[in-house]
Design an enzyme around this catalytic site. Sequence first.
Site, short mmCIF file in Angstrom:
data_model
loop_
_atom_site.label_atom_id
_atom_site.label_comp_id
_atom_site.label_asym_id
_atom_site.label_seq_id
_atom_site.Cartn_x
_atom_site.Cartn_y
_atom_site.Cartn_z
N ARG A 104 11.68 -0.88 11.82
CA ARG A 104 10.16 -0.82 12.23
C ARG A 104 10.27 -1.20 13.51
NH1 ARG A 104 5.62 0.70 7.97
NH2 ARG A 104 4.76 -0.43 9.30
N LYS A 155 0.55 -1.65 0.31
CA LYS A 155 -0.41 -0.12 0.01
C LYS A 155 1.19 1.25 0.00
CE LYS A 155 -2.53 -0.47 3.78
NZ LYS A 155 -1.23 -2.41 3.91
N ARG A 160 -9.74 1.16 8.77
CA ARG A 160 -9.17 -0.86 9.31
C ARG A 160 -9.57 -1.53 10.00
NH1 ARG A 160 -3.58 0.55 9.02
NH2 ARG A 160 -1.60 -1.11 8.77
N ARG A 205 -0.75 -8.37 13.32
CA ARG A 205 -0.77 -7.13 12.23
C ARG A 205 -1.43 -8.28 11.62
NH1 ARG A 205 4.37 -4.12 10.96
NH2 ARG A 205 3.11 -3.86 9.31
N ARG A 210 12.62 -5.74 5.38
CA ARG A 210 12.04 -4.35 5.36
C ARG A 210 12.51 -4.00 7.61
NH1 ARG A 210 6.32 -1.40 6.00
NH2 ARG A 210 5.94 -2.05 7.71
P1 B4P Z 1 4.04 -1.88 2.21
O1 B4P Z 1 2.41 -2.82 2.18
O2 B4P Z 1 3.81 -0.45 1.43
O3 B4P Z 1 3.76 -1.24 3.32
P2 B4P Z 1 2.88 0.24 4.80
O4 B4P Z 1 2.04 0.55 3.68
O5 B4P Z 1 3.87 0.44 5.22
O6 B4P Z 1 1.69 -0.92 5.51
P3 B4P Z 1 1.74 -1.25 6.72
O7 B4P Z 1 -0.28 -1.98 6.78
O8 B4P Z 1 2.68 -2.47 7.06
O9 B4P Z 1 1.90 -0.12 8.18
P4 B4P Z 1 1.01 1.69 7.98
O10 B4P Z 1 2.45 1.58 8.01
O11 B4P Z 1 -0.82 1.36 8.05
O12 B4P Z 1 5.47 -2.50 1.90
C1 B4P Z 1 6.28 -3.13 3.04
C2 B4P Z 1 7.27 -4.09 2.08
O13 B4P Z 1 7.05 -4.85 1.11
C3 B4P Z 1 8.26 -2.50 1.95
O14 B4P Z 1 9.17 -2.67 2.45
C4 B4P Z 1 8.20 -2.50 0.34
O15 B4P Z 1 9.37 -2.64 0.00
C5 B4P Z 1 7.90 -4.31 0.09
N1 B4P Z 1 7.37 -4.00 -0.76
C6 B4P Z 1 6.08 -4.07 -1.35
N2 B4P Z 1 5.94 -4.22 -2.64
C7 B4P Z 1 6.67 -4.97 -3.03
C8 B4P Z 1 6.35 -6.05 -4.04
N3 B4P Z 1 6.02 -5.58 -5.52
N4 B4P Z 1 7.58 -6.90 -4.73
C9 B4P Z 1 8.98 -6.71 -3.29
N5 B4P Z 1 8.30 -6.11 -2.05
C10 B4P Z 1 7.53 -5.25 -1.80
O16 B4P Z 1 0.91 0.66 9.45
C11 B4P Z 1 1.35 0.90 10.70
C12 B4P Z 1 0.65 0.58 12.09
O17 B4P Z 1 -0.28 1.43 12.23
C13 B4P Z 1 -0.47 -0.58 12.23
O18 B4P Z 1 -0.17 -1.78 12.64
C14 B4P Z 1 -1.29 0.78 13.14
O19 B4P Z 1 -1.35 0.06 14.73
C15 B4P Z 1 -1.33 1.60 13.16
N6 B4P Z 1 -2.29 2.66 12.48
C16 B4P Z 1 -2.15 3.13 10.87
N7 B4P Z 1 -3.49 2.59 10.04
C17 B4P Z 1 -4.39 3.00 11.49
C18 B4P Z 1 -5.64 3.01 11.17
N8 B4P Z 1 -6.54 3.46 10.07
N9 B4P Z 1 -6.40 2.69 12.38
C19 B4P Z 1 -5.83 2.41 13.58
N10 B4P Z 1 -4.31 1.91 13.24
C20 B4P Z 1 -3.59 2.30 12.52
#
Ligand code: B4P
Length: 192
Positions: free
Chosen positions: A133, A13, A88, A144, A127
């Site tokens: 992180r 995402k 979420r 998660r 990552r």
């Molecule tokens: P991504 O999937 O892009 O990671 P993200 O956006 O950071 O999502 P995530 O759900 O983990 O975290 P968020 O910040 O939303 O990529 C992950 C990895 O995969 C990277 O290293 C990337 O390089 C790799 N990758 C991506 N595409 C690839 C491909 N095609 N091939 C190979 N590798 C690839 O949330 C973090 C925390 O914040 C949550 O756990 C929660 O505690 C809180 N939070 C956020 N929003 C919330 C909400 N709405 N309500 C409540 N809590 C919330």
Amino acid sequence: MRLVLLGAPGSGKGTQAARLREHLQVPHISTGDLLRAAVRAGTPLGLQAKAVMESGGLVSDEIVLGMLEERLTAGDTGNGFILDGYPRNLAQANALDTLLARLHQPVDVAVQLDVDTELLIGRLAGRAQVEGRADDTPEAVRNRLKIYDEATAPVVEFYRQSGRLVHLDGVGTMDEVFQRIVEALAPTPDVG
Ligand code: B4P
């Protein structure tokens, strides 16, 4: 365009939202980034969120909605936005529709990136090594993924039922996945 990106942790995402921001020329709003910034800044909200985030749990709906409303009313979303990490759970999905109806900015489309669990775990472990992180530890990642299955997966159905869901394969290189999203968002040419 007003777009919501849905998918499990590690589904890409954040990665794709950063690219789509350039492509669509609209702001990328990540609730994860907003929360991490609050934690870094040591605000009262950040202090409350820190431990929950590190365990891989969800921060309270009330806190995240307040933060999101502040961001959505900052004045730069007239041409749309990409929302990453929200909603979420079903309560957040309903709260978002209510908020955006009030702002006269309803969601146009929700794009779901589908990636199987083994691959998600591998990406997040990768990552963890690069970025360190706090919520990419094996235990937090397990939590998660469990929360995603239990709370976030029903959100996909919420958008499907309102005819706004685009379901895409999130496996492949980052460029391949990006191309798939761009093609899915392109207007369908008139036939005949
Ligand atoms: P991504 O999937 O892009 O990671 P993200 O956006 O950071 O999502 P995530 O759900 O983990 O975290 P968020 O910040 O939303 O990529 C992950 C990895 O995969 C990277 O290293 C990337 O390089 C790799 N990758 C991506 N595409 C690839 C491909 N095609 N091939 C190979 N590798 C690839 O949330 C973090 C925390 O914040 C949550 O756990 C929660 O505690 C809180 N939070 C956020 N929003 C919330 C909400 N709405 N309500 C409540 N809590 C919330």
